[in-house]
Design a protein around this motif. Structure first.
Motif, PDB file in Angstrom:
ATOM      1  N   VAL A 136       0.839  -1.201   0.000  1.00  0.00           N
ATOM      2  CA  VAL A 136       0.000   0.000   0.000  1.00  0.00           C
ATOM      3  C   VAL A 136       0.872   1.248   0.000  1.00  0.00           C
ATOM      4  N   GLY A 137       1.944   1.215   0.778  1.00  0.00           N
ATOM      5  CA  GLY A 137       2.848   2.364   0.829  1.00  0.00           C
ATOM      6  C   GLY A 137       3.512   2.636  -0.505  1.00  0.00           C
ATOM      7  N   ALA A 138       3.940   1.574  -1.213  1.00  0.00           N
ATOM      8  CA  ALA A 138       4.554   1.752  -2.527  1.00  0.00           C
ATOM      9  C   ALA A 138       3.581   2.392  -3.500  1.00  0.00           C
ATOM     10  N   VAL A 306      -0.742  -1.051 -13.450  1.00  0.00           N
ATOM     11  CA  VAL A 306      -2.013  -1.727 -13.187  1.00  0.00           C
ATOM     12  C   VAL A 306      -1.801  -2.936 -12.288  1.00  0.00           C
ATOM     13  N   GLU A 307      -0.742  -3.695 -12.566  1.00  0.00           N
ATOM     14  CA  GLU A 307      -0.456  -4.857 -11.720  1.00  0.00           C
ATOM     15  C   GLU A 307      -0.237  -4.424 -10.276  1.00  0.00           C
ATOM     16  N   GLN A 308       0.591  -3.371 -10.104  1.00  0.00           N
ATOM     17  CA  GLN A 308       0.846  -2.892  -8.751  1.00  0.00           C
ATOM     18  C   GLN A 308      -0.438  -2.391  -8.106  1.00  0.00           C
ATOM     19  N   LEU A 309      -1.285  -1.717  -8.886  1.00  0.00           N
ATOM     20  CA  LEU A 309      -2.536  -1.207  -8.339  1.00  0.00           C
ATOM     21  C   LEU A 309      -3.456  -2.342  -7.919  1.00  0.00           C
ATOM     22  N   SER A 311      -2.498  -5.441  -7.120  1.00  0.00           N
ATOM     23  CA  SER A 311      -1.875  -6.089  -5.968  1.00  0.00           C
ATOM     24  C   SER A 311      -2.064  -5.253  -4.705  1.00  0.00           C
ATOM     25  N   SER A 312      -1.827  -3.948  -4.817  1.00  0.00           N
ATOM     26  CA  SER A 312      -1.962  -3.088  -3.646  1.00  0.00           C
ATOM     27  C   SER A 312      -3.418  -2.907  -3.253  1.00  0.00           C
ATOM     28  N   SER A 313      -4.338  -2.981  -4.226  1.00  0.00           N
ATOM     29  CA  SER A 313      -5.763  -2.927  -3.896  1.00  0.00           C
ATOM     30  C   SER A 313      -6.147  -4.123  -3.045  1.00  0.00           C
ATOM     31  N   ALA A 314      -5.638  -5.302  -3.431  1.00  0.00           N
ATOM     32  CA  ALA A 314      -5.885  -6.490  -2.613  1.00  0.00           C
ATOM     33  C   ALA A 314      -5.227  -6.334  -1.238  1.00  0.00           C
ATOM     34  N   SER A 315      -4.007  -5.772  -1.219  1.00  0.00           N
ATOM     35  CA  SER A 315      -3.332  -5.549   0.059  1.00  0.00           C
ATOM     36  C   SER A 315      -4.094  -4.545   0.912  1.00  0.00           C
ATOM     37  N   PHE A 316      -4.595  -3.477   0.266  1.00  0.00           N
ATOM     38  CA  PHE A 316      -5.371  -2.473   0.995  1.00  0.00           C
ATOM     39  C   PHE A 316      -6.633  -3.104   1.578  1.00  0.00           C
ATOM     40  N   ALA A 317      -7.261  -4.027   0.825  1.00  0.00           N
ATOM     41  CA  ALA A 317      -8.451  -4.717   1.319  1.00  0.00           C
ATOM     42  C   ALA A 317      -8.110  -5.552   2.550  1.00  0.00           C
TER      43      ALA A 317
END
Length: 583
Positions: A136-138, A306-309, A311-317
């Motif tokens: 999320v930080g990245a 998009v991949e990072q978004l 992945s980070s969306s799942a991490s944010f969830a």
């Protein structure tokens, strides 16, 4: 099988993101404005280049071309400076927002009931607090600002093509539909795939952490092959989920690369036809083609992230999922009228199992010292967890001062009852830091008194006294010393009821007895419930409660129970190595 912590819904993630933006709204607005200005400055170059082409075609003066070329240089420099400052503002916004995410995560993690953490396992919580928060930080620091800049640039570039000619703009948008279809295909599958990958990572972290922390037990019982097999299964699950996300990327990115060429070709064909019919100048056609070629860079940035978004969306969830975890009662409960503890008709079962407590009834009077004894698995620890409010009974009630223990908020509960188990922790910091956790306002004299109360004479012999650093790079307390620190914290917390669940298990018998007597002296007038296998604790208690098979089978003083010749008498004679009394 541990039950993982909840996952936030997409709507919850969007609401959390919007809340974070509102908390730093001025910086976010400045970020948008700077990106818009940088994108606008970047649009001038292709348009001016088209003017140069038209000027040269019309036989214009060299000076005019030079002035236009100089203007291109000025606007390019302006775009560079604006974009650089926009990234600076964006990164500062990201770092501040990340700090808020970290602080919120810590607050939520500390507010989780102990039973929730135990059922979920530390691996899941650790993975969320490390890998997921980092992801999320990245995004907040790097991907977010980059994507925002690229989106603004893309909109401005497409708008510029439409301004040159609506037909060319339509050709460009039509040519980009391949990217839209590829993106839609990817996004439909990416969230669930990355959530599965995160869950597999959590399961692997849990298995590795449990195996490492119980390494001696694994070796003692010859469980190495089982643990290795379980670890391999978890690693294989991680490999499968990671292969799935890799497959999605391997389909998505090649489709995007092909789609970049189509709009440029379409604009050149349509523009060439218009130029042949005199409907458009050559400079306008070149400018439109350059705009669409220029569109490749921001689109590439967006799609690259998009991949990072995802992945980070799942991490944010997963990070935001802690907000969906049931908390202890948050409303202020009525204050208990006294310190009496009542257990009435209590039944309790752990998830997926049968009852481990069966209709337990018990009253603990204020100031009483009660010993809970019984064989392993009798339900002593489970009962202590209910008394301490860690768990709530499935049926029946556990009350303190006529108020259900489970209804008390954590701060209110800890002022009345504290549970001390044989598990202990030494925090990084000094001896003083470890003690002030329990009583931030305590003086050095109070800290020394607490250490003396639990027999921690070794603390006075440390080179820097209370300022001696503990842990890595400092003094390393052994098991008994760490337990004494934990007991000293209890003395400083000063609850009216103290539950000791084998709290002196790691102390040698002499030190354990000395510590228990010291605690008894310090806590005189308070309620002490001691759960231990060492029966000298029961001998010193006011009453002894005997548990067998989840039931309270005997209750009375030590002398009365020994004289009764029941289960407690058998335990007492066995502990002393004496033959059982004759019937």
């Amino acid at each position: 099988m541990t039950a993982q912590l909840p996952i936030a819904e997409p709507s919850d993630v969007r609401a959390a993101a919007a809340r974070l933006i509102r908390l730093d709204g001025r910086a976010f607005a400045a970020l948008l404005a700077l990106n818009a200005l940088a994108a606008g400055a970047g649009l001038v170059g292709p348009w001016l280049l088209g003017r140069i082409i038209d000027t040269v075609q019309a036989g214009g003066a060299v000076g005019t071309v030079d002035r236009v070329a100089f203007a291109i240089l000025v606007f390019s420099l302006a775009q560079l400076l604006l974009a650089r400052y926009a990234r600076y503002v964006g990164h500062r916004f990201g770092e501040r927002t990340l700090a808020r995410v970290r602080e919120q995560f810590v607050d939520r993690a500390l507010a989780l009931p102990a039973s929730v953490i135990e059922r979920a396992g530390t691996g899941d919580l650790t993975a969320r607090g490390t890998a997921d928060v980092t992801a999320v930080g990245a995004t907040l620091r790097d991907a977010g600002p980059e994507v925002l800049i690229a989106m603004v640039q893309s909109l401005f570039i497409l708008g510029a093509v439409f301004v040159l000619d609506p037909l060319l703009g339509g050709c460009g948008v039509l040519g980009l539909t391949g990217i839209w279809f590829a993106l839609r295909w990817y996004l439909r599958r990416a969230r669930s795939a990355y959530l599965d990958e995160g869950a597999a990572n959590s399961a692997l972290a849990e298995i590795l952490a449990a195996t490492a922390s119980a390494a001696r037990t694994v070796e003692a019982f010859g469980l190495q092959e089982r643990r290795v097999a379980a670890s391999r299964e978890a690693i294989e699950a991680c490999r499968r989920t990671r292969t799935r996300t890799l497959f999605l990327r391997s389909v998505f990115f090649p489709a995007v690369d092909i789609s970049y060429i189509i709009p440029v070709v379409g604009v050149l064909l349509a523009g060439g036809m218009l130029h042949d019919h005199g409907a458009m100048s050559l400079g306008a056609v070149v400018a439109a083609a350059l705009y669409l070629r220029q569109l490749t860079q921001p689109l590439d940035t967006i799609l690259m992230w998009v991949e990072q978004l995802q992945s980070s969306s799942a991490s944010f969830a997963r990070v935001e999922g802690l907000a969906r975890t049931p908390r202890a009662a948050s409303a202020v409960s009525p204050a208990p009228v006294d310190d009496r503890i009542d257990v009435a008709g209590v039944h309790y079962a752990y998830d997926g199992g049968g009852d481990v407590l069966h209709g337990v009834d018990l009253t603990v009077r204020p100031g009483e010292r009660l010993a809970l004894v019984g064989p392993s698995g009798a339900g002593k620890t489970t009962l202590s967890r209910l008394l301490a409010g860690v768990d709530a009974p499935h049926t029946g009630t556990v009350t303190v001062g006529r108020i259900p223990v489970a209804d008390l908020d954590p701060d209110q509960l800890r002022r009345h009852i504290v549970l001390v188990t044989q598990e202990h922790h030494v925090f990084l910091g000094t001896v003083r830091d470890n003690l002030l956790i329990a009583a931030p306002a305590a003086t050095d004299a109070g800290l020394h008194a607490a250490l003396a109360a639990v027999g921690a004479d070794w603390a006075g012999e440390l080179p820097d006294g209370l300022d001696t650093a503990l842990g890595a790079g400092g003094y390393r307390p052994d098991g008994s010393q760490a337990q004494q620190l934990a007991l000293a914290r209890v003395v400083l917390a000063d609850p009216h009821t103290l539950i000791l669940d084998e709290a002196t298990a790691l102390l040698d018998p002499r030190t354990a007895r000395h510590t228990e007597r010291a605690l008894a002296a310090v806590l005189q007038g308070r309620t002490v419930i001691a759960i231990a296998h060492r029966l000298h604790t029961a001998h010193d208690a006011d009453r002894v409660a005997v548990m067998e098979g989840g039931r309270l089978t005997e209750l009375g003083t030590h002398d009365d129970l020994v004289a009764a010749g029941g289960a407690y008498a058998a335990l007492w004679h066995s502990w002393h190595g004496e033959p059982p009394a004759a019937p």
